[in-house]
Design a protein around this motif. Structure first.
Motif, PDB file in Angstrom:
ATOM      1  N   PRO A 161       0.793  -1.234   0.000  1.00  0.00           N
ATOM      2  CA  PRO A 161       0.000   0.000   0.000  1.00  0.00           C
ATOM      3  C   PRO A 161       0.824   1.283   0.000  1.00  0.00           C
ATOM      4  O   PRO A 161       0.291   2.343  -0.342  1.00  0.00           O
ATOM      5  CB  PRO A 161      -0.832  -0.112   1.283  1.00  0.00           C
ATOM      6  N   THR A 162       2.100   1.245   0.414  1.00  0.00           N
ATOM      7  CA  THR A 162       2.918   2.452   0.389  1.00  0.00           C
ATOM      8  C   THR A 162       4.064   2.275  -0.600  1.00  0.00           C
ATOM      9  O   THR A 162       4.627   1.177  -0.711  1.00  0.00           O
ATOM     10  CB  THR A 162       3.507   2.781   1.787  1.00  0.00           C
ATOM     11  N   PRO A 163       4.436   3.338  -1.315  1.00  0.00           N
ATOM     12  CA  PRO A 163       5.504   3.199  -2.302  1.00  0.00           C
ATOM     13  C   PRO A 163       6.851   2.838  -1.682  1.00  0.00           C
ATOM     14  O   PRO A 163       7.581   1.995  -2.223  1.00  0.00           O
ATOM     15  CB  PRO A 163       5.541   4.562  -2.987  1.00  0.00           C
ATOM     16  N   LEU A 164       7.186   3.440  -0.547  1.00  0.00           N
ATOM     17  CA  LEU A 164       8.483   3.143   0.063  1.00  0.00           C
ATOM     18  C   LEU A 164       8.496   1.740   0.658  1.00  0.00           C
ATOM     19  O   LEU A 164       9.517   1.038   0.591  1.00  0.00           O
ATOM     20  CB  LEU A 164       8.814   4.182   1.132  1.00  0.00           C
ATOM     21  N   GLY A 165       7.372   1.316   1.221  1.00  0.00           N
ATOM     22  CA  GLY A 165       7.284  -0.046   1.735  1.00  0.00           C
ATOM     23  C   GLY A 165       7.479  -1.067   0.627  1.00  0.00           C
ATOM     24  O   GLY A 165       8.217  -2.040   0.776  1.00  0.00           O
ATOM     25  N   ALA A 166       6.817  -0.842  -0.508  1.00  0.00           N
ATOM     26  CA  ALA A 166       6.981  -1.748  -1.653  1.00  0.00           C
ATOM     27  C   ALA A 166       8.416  -1.738  -2.153  1.00  0.00           C
ATOM     28  O   ALA A 166       8.978  -2.785  -2.496  1.00  0.00           O
ATOM     29  CB  ALA A 166       6.024  -1.335  -2.763  1.00  0.00           C
ATOM     30  N   CYS A 167       9.029  -0.553  -2.176  1.00  0.00           N
ATOM     31  CA  CYS A 167      10.406  -0.409  -2.654  1.00  0.00           C
ATOM     32  C   CYS A 167      11.373  -1.180  -1.759  1.00  0.00           C
ATOM     33  O   CYS A 167      12.229  -1.928  -2.249  1.00  0.00           O
ATOM     34  CB  CYS A 167      10.764   1.073  -2.705  1.00  0.00           C
ATOM     35  N   TRP A 168      11.255  -1.028  -0.450  1.00  0.00           N
ATOM     36  CA  TRP A 168      12.139  -1.734   0.481  1.00  0.00           C
ATOM     37  C   TRP A 168      11.973  -3.248   0.364  1.00  0.00           C
ATOM     38  O   TRP A 168      12.954  -3.990   0.359  1.00  0.00           O
ATOM     39  CB  TRP A 168      11.863  -1.289   1.917  1.00  0.00           C
TER      40      TRP A 168
END
Length: 298
Positions: free
Chosen positions: A133-140
């Motif tokens: 749901p969050t771009p940075l969470g998906a990126c990490w």
């Protein structure tokens, strides 16, 4: 929202047209990335070039070309326009696609992700991925190889808590300080009092944590599809037969089709410029009876 993060771990290598195995890209005298054959010989990121050559004497070495990497990432963003109009770049090697609004069109998250990954394979890009749901969470999660679809924010937070504290982009000083505290996982970091931790490691890592967990807004800069489509593709070797252009044509037209979808356009006429050994160019004009955005037809 549901963000699909595509991490291209070998982008510095795969963006190069002229390479052969075993090969590696170096920066400042150290290995940045290596292909599979080189890794099997023991070559790895962070090694001195002299060490890598000792392990694999036949290693083909290339200096990092950040301009070429950026162009490759932008081309991938154009290509991804066929899946969603909402795309962001997370340099140097991550592409973010907001796919939450397109799930019904493709038949759900697994279907659209399968199509995206198949397209990456067709273009010969190695890919790690994660959806969250969050771009940075998906990126990490993607950077750590945590392939998975996390539709609920609680599921994403559970997955993030298991990640190591050595986050790409955080200063070495911060990572070393966290290690000295005995902290190994982001979940351990989250348990500490925020105010004291902010004094010890600074504002940026703490704000990153809050954005990744969905507790701070994280607006993304949208990728702007160029007004005109013009792209160069250097061939890996000299071509004397039309059949050898098939792969190059596939990558070009895949990117073109994505750009057309992203711009909500159709194509009636385009031109390929073929550059010869002597520098002269031959235009190959393609005209279509009806406007189209279909890669297969191209």
């Amino acid at each position: 929202m549901l963000w699909l993060a595509l991490h291209f771990p070998l982008l510095p290598l795969e963006a190069l047209p002229l390479r052969q195995s075993p090969s590696a890209v170096v920066s400042r005298g150290r290995v940045l990335v290596a292909d599979r054959e080189a890794r099997l010989a023991g070559v790895g990121a962070g090694q001195k070039l002299s060490t890598a050559l000792g392990l694999q004497p036949g290693l083909a070495v290339f200096e990092r070309d950040e301009v070429r990497e950026t162009k490759a990432l932008e081309s991938l963003a154009c290509w991804a326009g066929r899946f969603t109009p909402t795309i962001s770049l997370a340099p140097p090697d991550v592409l973010l696609l907001e796919i939450g609004g397109c799930l019904r069109l493709f038949g759900g998250a697994p279907a659209i992700i399968e199509a995206v990954l198949a397209g990456c394979v067709e273009q010969s890009y190695s890919t790690n991925w994660a959806a969250a749901p969050t771009p940075l969470g998906a990126c990490w999660l993607a950077r750590c190889g945590g392939a998975g679809i996390h539709l609920e924010i609680s599921d994403m937070q559970t997955a993030l808590a298991d990640l190591p504290c050595a986050i790409d982009g955080w200063p070495d000083e911060v990572v070393n300080r966290l290690e000295s505290f005995g902290l190994k996982r982001l979940g351990d970091l989250r348990k500490l009092p925020g105010a004291g931790l902010r004094r010890r490691i600074g504002n940026r890592p703490m704000d990153d944590l809050l954005r990744a967990w969905g507790e701070l807004p994280d607006p993304q800069k949208p990728f702007v599809f160029p007004e005109n489509f013009a792209i160069d593709l250097e061939l890996p070797a000299r071509v004397e037969h039309a059949e050898a252009l098939a792969f190059a044509g596939q990558r070009l037209f895949a990117t073109l089709a994505g750009w057309l979808h992203g711009r909500q356009l159709r194509l009636r006429r385009c031109s390929l410029q073929l550059t010869h050994d002597d520098g002269e160019k031959t235009p190959l004009v393609l005209s279509f009876a009806e406007p189209s955005a279909d890669e297969g037809r191209f």
